[in-house]
Each structure stands twice: as structure tokens, then as C-alpha cells.
Design a protein around this motif. Sequence first.
Motif, PDB file in Angstrom:
ATOM      1  N   GLY A 149      16.292  22.898 -21.630  1.00 35.60           N
ATOM      2  CA  GLY A 149      15.632  23.562 -20.515  1.00 35.60           C
ATOM      3  C   GLY A 149      15.200  24.978 -20.834  1.00 35.60           C
ATOM      4  N   GLU A 150      15.468  25.483 -22.028  1.00 34.62           N
ATOM      5  CA  GLU A 150      15.048  26.845 -22.366  1.00 34.62           C
ATOM      6  C   GLU A 150      13.534  26.876 -22.516  1.00 34.62           C
ATOM      7  OE1 GLU A 150      16.014  30.330 -25.704  1.00 34.62           O
ATOM      8  OE2 GLU A 150      16.862  28.318 -25.903  1.00 34.62           O
ATOM      9  N   LEU A 151      12.901  27.936 -21.972  1.00 37.20           N
ATOM     10  CA  LEU A 151      11.459  28.076 -21.966  1.00 37.20           C
ATOM     11  C   LEU A 151      11.053  29.204 -22.917  1.00 37.20           C
ATOM     12  CD1 LEU A 151       8.846  27.023 -20.632  1.00 37.20           C
ATOM     13  CD2 LEU A 151       9.100  28.836 -18.920  1.00 37.20           C
ATOM     14  N   HIS A 152      10.133  28.889 -23.836  1.00 37.40           N
ATOM     15  CA  HIS A 152       9.615  29.864 -24.792  1.00 37.40           C
ATOM     16  C   HIS A 152       8.150  30.127 -24.453  1.00 37.40           C
ATOM     17  CE1 HIS A 152      13.137  29.294 -27.473  1.00 37.40           C
ATOM     18  NE2 HIS A 152      13.059  28.022 -27.073  1.00 37.40           N
ATOM     19  N   ARG A 153       7.808  31.413 -24.294  1.00 35.62           N
ATOM     20  CA  ARG A 153       6.452  31.796 -23.956  1.00 35.62           C
ATOM     21  C   ARG A 153       5.853  32.604 -25.103  1.00 35.62           C
ATOM     22  NH1 ARG A 153       9.028  32.415 -18.898  1.00 35.62           N
ATOM     23  NH2 ARG A 153       8.040  31.155 -17.222  1.00 35.62           N
ATOM     24  N   LYS A 154       4.526  32.388 -25.290  1.00 39.71           N
ATOM     25  CA  LYS A 154       3.801  33.087 -26.326  1.00 39.71           C
ATOM     26  C   LYS A 154       2.328  33.128 -25.962  1.00 39.71           C
ATOM     27  CE  LYS A 154       3.055  33.172 -31.319  1.00 39.71           C
ATOM     28  NZ  LYS A 154       3.351  32.506 -32.609  1.00 39.71           N
ATOM     29  N   GLN A 155       1.688  34.242 -26.218  1.00 37.03           N
ATOM     30  CA  GLN A 155       0.249  34.389 -25.936  1.00 37.03           C
ATOM     31  C   GLN A 155      -0.519  34.220 -27.229  1.00 37.03           C
ATOM     32  OE1 GLN A 155      -0.695  37.831 -23.632  1.00 37.03           O
ATOM     33  NE2 GLN A 155      -2.906  37.542 -23.780  1.00 37.03           N
ATOM     34  N   ILE A 156      -1.557  33.393 -27.176  1.00 38.58           N
ATOM     35  CA  ILE A 156      -2.354  33.059 -28.362  1.00 38.58           C
ATOM     36  C   ILE A 156      -3.745  33.639 -28.174  1.00 38.58           C
ATOM     37  CG2 ILE A 156      -3.240  31.207 -29.798  1.00 38.58           C
ATOM     38  CD1 ILE A 156      -1.003  29.431 -28.730  1.00 38.58           C
ATOM     39  N   THR A 157      -4.207  34.376 -29.186  1.00 40.50           N
ATOM     40  CA  THR A 157      -5.571  34.913 -29.191  1.00 40.50           C
ATOM     41  C   THR A 157      -6.372  34.164 -30.249  1.00 40.50           C
ATOM     42  OG1 THR A 157      -4.761  37.094 -28.506  1.00 40.50           O
ATOM     43  CG2 THR A 157      -6.970  36.967 -29.478  1.00 40.50           C
ATOM     44  N   LEU A 158      -7.498  33.595 -29.857  1.00 39.85           N
ATOM     45  CA  LEU A 158      -8.321  32.776 -30.739  1.00 39.85           C
ATOM     46  C   LEU A 158      -9.611  33.504 -31.096  1.00 39.85           C
ATOM     47  CD1 LEU A 158      -7.918  29.389 -28.797  1.00 39.85           C
ATOM     48  CD2 LEU A 158      -6.629  30.179 -30.807  1.00 39.85           C
ATOM     49  N   ASN A 159     -10.208  33.054 -32.205  1.00 39.01           N
ATOM     50  CA  ASN A 159     -11.522  33.572 -32.630  1.00 39.01           C
ATOM     51  C   ASN A 159     -12.628  32.700 -32.031  1.00 39.01           C
ATOM     52  OD1 ASN A 159     -10.243  35.522 -34.242  1.00 39.01           O
ATOM     53  ND2 ASN A 159     -10.053  34.061 -35.953  1.00 39.01           N
ATOM     54  N   ASP A 160     -13.729  33.333 -31.664  1.00 38.43           N
ATOM     55  CA  ASP A 160     -14.868  32.593 -31.094  1.00 38.43           C
ATOM     56  C   ASP A 160     -15.733  32.060 -32.224  1.00 38.43           C
ATOM     57  OD1 ASP A 160     -16.676  31.508 -29.363  1.00 38.43           O
ATOM     58  OD2 ASP A 160     -17.625  33.430 -28.820  1.00 38.43           O
ATOM     59  N   GLN A 161     -15.221  30.997 -32.866  1.00 38.65           N
ATOM     60  CA  GLN A 161     -15.942  30.364 -33.973  1.00 38.65           C
ATOM     61  C   GLN A 161     -15.509  28.914 -34.066  1.00 38.65           C
ATOM     62  OE1 GLN A 161     -14.658  32.646 -37.366  1.00 38.65           O
ATOM     63  NE2 GLN A 161     -12.673  31.584 -37.523  1.00 38.65           N
ATOM     64  N   PRO A 162     -16.376  28.052 -34.593  1.00 41.48           N
ATOM     65  CA  PRO A 162     -16.012  26.644 -34.715  1.00 41.48           C
ATOM     66  C   PRO A 162     -15.008  26.439 -35.849  1.00 41.48           C
ATOM     67  CG  PRO A 162     -18.168  26.999 -35.667  1.00 41.48           C
ATOM     68  CD  PRO A 162     -17.761  28.301 -35.060  1.00 41.48           C
ATOM     69  N   GLY A 163     -14.275  25.345 -35.779  1.00 44.13           N
ATOM     70  CA  GLY A 163     -13.300  25.016 -36.821  1.00 44.13           C
ATOM     71  C   GLY A 163     -11.868  25.162 -36.346  1.00 44.13           C
ATOM     72  N   PRO A 164     -10.898  24.701 -37.189  1.00 42.53           N
ATOM     73  CA  PRO A 164      -9.472  24.759 -36.794  1.00 42.53           C
ATOM     74  C   PRO A 164      -8.913  26.175 -36.899  1.00 42.53           C
ATOM     75  CG  PRO A 164      -9.675  23.826 -38.980  1.00 42.53           C
ATOM     76  CD  PRO A 164     -11.081  24.016 -38.497  1.00 42.53           C
ATOM     77  N   GLN A 165      -8.005  26.506 -36.003  1.00 42.66           N
ATOM     78  CA  GLN A 165      -7.295  27.783 -36.003  1.00 42.66           C
ATOM     79  C   GLN A 165      -5.797  27.471 -35.843  1.00 42.66           C
ATOM     80  OE1 GLN A 165      -9.005  30.961 -33.562  1.00 42.66           O
ATOM     81  NE2 GLN A 165     -10.886  29.738 -33.304  1.00 42.66           N
ATOM     82  N   THR A 166      -4.995  27.913 -36.868  1.00 43.73           N
ATOM     83  CA  THR A 166      -3.564  27.569 -36.926  1.00 43.73           C
ATOM     84  C   THR A 166      -2.759  28.647 -36.210  1.00 43.73           C
ATOM     85  OG1 THR A 166      -3.894  26.459 -39.042  1.00 43.73           O
ATOM     86  CG2 THR A 166      -1.631  27.051 -38.453  1.00 43.73           C
ATOM     87  N   VAL A 167      -1.773  28.201 -35.427  1.00 44.29           N
ATOM     88  CA  VAL A 167      -0.878  29.093 -34.697  1.00 44.29           C
ATOM     89  C   VAL A 167       0.553  28.712 -35.091  1.00 44.29           C
ATOM     90  CG1 VAL A 167      -0.080  29.870 -32.448  1.00 44.29           C
ATOM     91  CG2 VAL A 167      -2.487  29.283 -32.781  1.00 44.29           C
ATOM     92  N   ALA A 168       1.287  29.645 -35.722  1.00 50.13           N
ATOM     93  CA  ALA A 168       2.680  29.400 -36.120  1.00 50.13           C
ATOM     94  C   ALA A 168       3.589  29.602 -34.923  1.00 50.13           C
ATOM     95  CB  ALA A 168       3.076  30.335 -37.245  1.00 50.13           C
TER      96      ALA A 168
END
Length: 402
Positions: A347-366
Motif C-alpha cells: 500500500g505504500e505510494l511512490h510519487r514522481k514528476q516526469i518531464t518529457l521532451n517534445d520530440q518523437p521517439g522513446p524517452q526512458t524514465v528510471a
Amino acid sequence: MPVCPDCGTANGEGDDFCGNCGAYLGWSRTAAAVPASAPEPEPAPARTPEPAPEPAAPAVPETARTESTWRNVSRRVTARSRRNQSPVPDAAPPTDPVQEPPAPPASEPGPDPAPSSPPAPEPTPAPERTSTLEPTPAPEPQADPVAVQPAKPVAPRPVVRASAADEAQDGPPCPRCGTSNLPERRFCRRCAAPLTVTAAPPKLPWWRTRWPFRRRVRMGGSGNALRRTIALLVLAALVVAGVLLYPLGLSTYQDVLDKVRGTAPITPSLTSASAAVEGHPATAADDGLSNTYWGAPAIGDSISFGFRTPFRLVDLIIHTGDSADPEHYRQQARPLVLSLEVTASDGELHRKQITLNDQPGPQTVATGISDVVQVKLTVREAAGTGPGRTIALAEVEFFKRT
């Protein structure tokens, strides 16, 4: 073979010190060289007197020389008295140029005042010429020859004995003078230095040479109490640090495993969205195709992914836009900021904010979150919004640790 006067150990003839206790052996040799009943020294032979008015007396002890002098004086006095009492002989005829001196009367030995000492040989007195013209006066009476002056004490002459040659003593040399000694000796026979050399202490490990583990003699104690106190304080600090830093340490350990081990993709078992544009459902975000997308009507809409078994979420890959083709990429709006909420099995909740680039293709988030059972993405900002345009999220891929 000299015997030690302290411990009674027999030693060699050439040893100066006892091999058992190190005592000096010279005193025992002196006592053995002079016995209790030493024989009297033999008198020295008399030397032949040289022609002189008075013959030299032989070298005798002081006591014997004094007694002999008194005896000689007594004999001379007696001889002169007898010559004076005998008649004077007639003068020789003038025609005889050579006149023989009268023969000296035979001297009689006087009384021996000291019969304990042997009489010394007497030199024959030279004949005395007597004058025929005037008689010799009678000598005055002499003192009693028995009363003599006490002699001075003479130390006994040391007895010289031939010393036996030193026995060959093969053994370790003395560390001080280098003399060879027998292996069973504990002290050198020349300088009495100890022969038992203690072995050097073993070298301490490097950590024993560092404070506070190195041993140091202190006033009032050896310092063991201080070292124990310091060791207890260090142990308590490690326990407290382990309790407080356990989460950080565990996270660091898991991150290392994430980098060392491999990853594998995992597919969600359930996908849902808070809102979706017609023809672009939430399931289009996990179908494995990048030319289909989930269409969010406005900012604030969210999409959720559910999993059957907990797993270690290493990272996720996000594709934005309605297509991977750059020409069609900007036909719809694209999310720029997403809010990530990960729910664990406890039940533990982990929060994180992700900022993406405005471009096509995959973007990896660790991520690196353990025991994940649900992932939720909420659109916070988007680019290219406008009337008739939807926010397109093409694909979301999840990877677990193998």
C-alpha cells in the motif's frame, strides 16, 4: 676444576664466572691455591761471599737475618776475648822477611736463641792481624743476644701450579664478548653476560599500530578500559546509523543490482483511464504499437496500469504524439509533464514528476521501485493544445529486473 662459592656448580678450569648463577670464580681459586697448613718455604741457597772486608749475608727472612747478626756478634766477641788471654808470641828473627800470621782460633757456636728456625750458613770471618807491639783492649760486655726485636709478618709465597689448558667449548658465542660457551651455560665464562637471548616479539598487524588499538603503557593502568569504552561507542554509533540509514542503504543496494542484472519487459494485466476520446481508448497505450494512442480530452486526465504479481520496476519508456513520423507528430497535442504514482504491494505510494521532451521517439524514465502492483500517469502539462486537438500518448512500456 673450580667450584662456584654461591651455588656449588662445577665449572671448567678456564672459566672466570659461574655458568649457573654468574658469580665470580676468582675467589674460589685463591682459597684453593692457599691451603690451611701451608709448608714452610725452603731457605734460599747461600751465595759465595765476594772477597771483601765484610762478607755479604745471604738473602734470608727478616727474623732469621736479625738472629744471625746477633750470633755473629757473639762469636766475634768470644774469639777476641780468647786471643787476648793467650800469650803473645815472640818476634820473628829479623833475617826472615815473611812473617806468617797466627792461625785464627776455632770459634765455638754460641747458644741458639731461636731453635725453631734453621741456622743460616755463616761466612768464614777474615783473619785479623794482631799487633805485636801493643795489646788489643778487652771489649765491653755485650747485651744478652737472646733479646731480639720482633720480626715483621711476611706473607706466604704463593704456590705456582701448572694450569690445565682450556677445554674446547663449542657452543653459541657470547653476545657481548664473543667467547664460545657450552650450550647448557646461562652466563658467559669470561664476562658473566646472560646467554639466554629472548626471541623478538612478533610484528603487530597494521591496525594494532593505529590509535586507539595500539597498546601503550599509561600511568595508573594499561588503557584497556578506555579502548573498551571507545569500541562500545563505535558499535552503538554503527547500530544507530544502521537503523536510521537502512532505507537509504537498501535503496542503494537495489540500485546496484538494477545496474548489474538485466531487465525484461512486462505487460500490464489491466489498463484504464479517467477519460478518453472516442476511437482512442486507454488500451491503445499498451498495445505495442506506436501509431495508435490514448487520447486525453484535457489536462488532468489520467491512465492507470495494473499488474498481477509485484515486481521490481526498473524503468519505463514513454512515446508521445500520435505517430513516430516527424511529419505527423505535431498533428495532435503532446504531454510535456506527467505525474507518476506507483503503488506497492503493502500500500505504500511512490510519487514522481516526469518531464518529457517534445520530440518523437522513446524517452526512458528510471524508477527503481520494488513490489510494484499499479502505475498511474496523470497529464500535468501539454504542448500543441487547441480546439479540436487531443493530448496523444502513443505507448508506455514497463521493464522489470530479471
